[in-house]
Design a protein around this motif. Structure first.
Motif: not given
Length: 205
Positions: A148-150, A162-168, A174-188, A195-199
């Motif tokens: 979806s990002v691509a 995702v952009s913020a994590l790749t910039n880091l 890795q960034a996509s996987a971290a944000v996907a897991r963050a979304m599962q715990s943070a919700g829609e 998402l950045i903090r949880l990622g």
């Protein structure tokens, strides 16, 4: 057609092995990673074979597992990808890694293969992205976020996180996987900051 050869390693060339099967020496071209993993001369080896017949030649290509042979076939369906490029990709990536890279739209990983330029990598990702998820070893949520990002259809918080994590300095997969897991715990309804903090927490863990 030859689908599999079991024999004794007779000798090695730069990009092939001669496999002695009951006194007949078969010249089998293999990805570099497969060649390096084969046993020493005089020892037994098994290779899964793809036979390519041209007007002027018959050539055998060998792989350690059937999944690699299948990806060799799939890669060659892409315009501009021949046997040499497909071997180059499978020379640096296992079958599951090829599937993961394509499913995640990870152009950098595909581009590492010899003979794969930016344009060819983009074509591989574009033409095979629908086939790869079913063969990938990563979860569907990560694939969904990455694609979806691509495709520029991700929700703004997801794309920005995702952009913020790749910039880091983290890789896009890795960034996509971290944000996907963050979304599962943070919700829609999660914000970009959440998402950045949880990622980051996922990546640190």
């Amino acid at each position: 057609m030859i689908g599999k050869l079991k024999g004794v390693v007779d000798s090695y060339g730069e990009d092939h092995v001669i496999l002695d099967v009951h006194g007949v020496g078969y010249q089998v071209h293999c990805p570099s990673r497969i060649l390096q993993g084969l046993p020493r001369t005089g020892e037994a080896a098994v290779l899964f074979i793809e036979t390519i017949v041209r007007e002027d030649m018959i050539r055998l290509y060998g792989f350690g597992v059937e999944a690699e042979r299948e990806w060799f076939r799939i890669l060659m369906t892409v315009q501009g990808v021949g046997a040499k490029v497909a071997l180059g990709i499978l020379g640096i990536l296992k079958a599951s890694e090829v599937a993961n890279a394509i499913a995640l739209g990870d152009k950098a990983t595909i581009s590492r293969a010899p003979g794969v330029g930016k344009r060819v990598a983009e074509r591989i990702l574009s033409e095979l992205k629908d086939k790869a998820p079913g063969l990938a070893s990563i979860d569907q949520e990560t694939i969904t976020v990455s694609q979806s990002v691509a495709d520029k259809v991700a929700a703004r918080p997801v794309a920005e996180a995702v952009s913020a994590l790749t910039n880091l300095g983290y890789g896009q997969p890795q960034a996509s996987a971290a944000v996907a897991r963050a979304m599962q715990s943070a919700g829609e309804q999660a914000t970009t900051e959440m998402l950045i903090r949880l990622g980051l927490k996922e990546l640190a863990g």
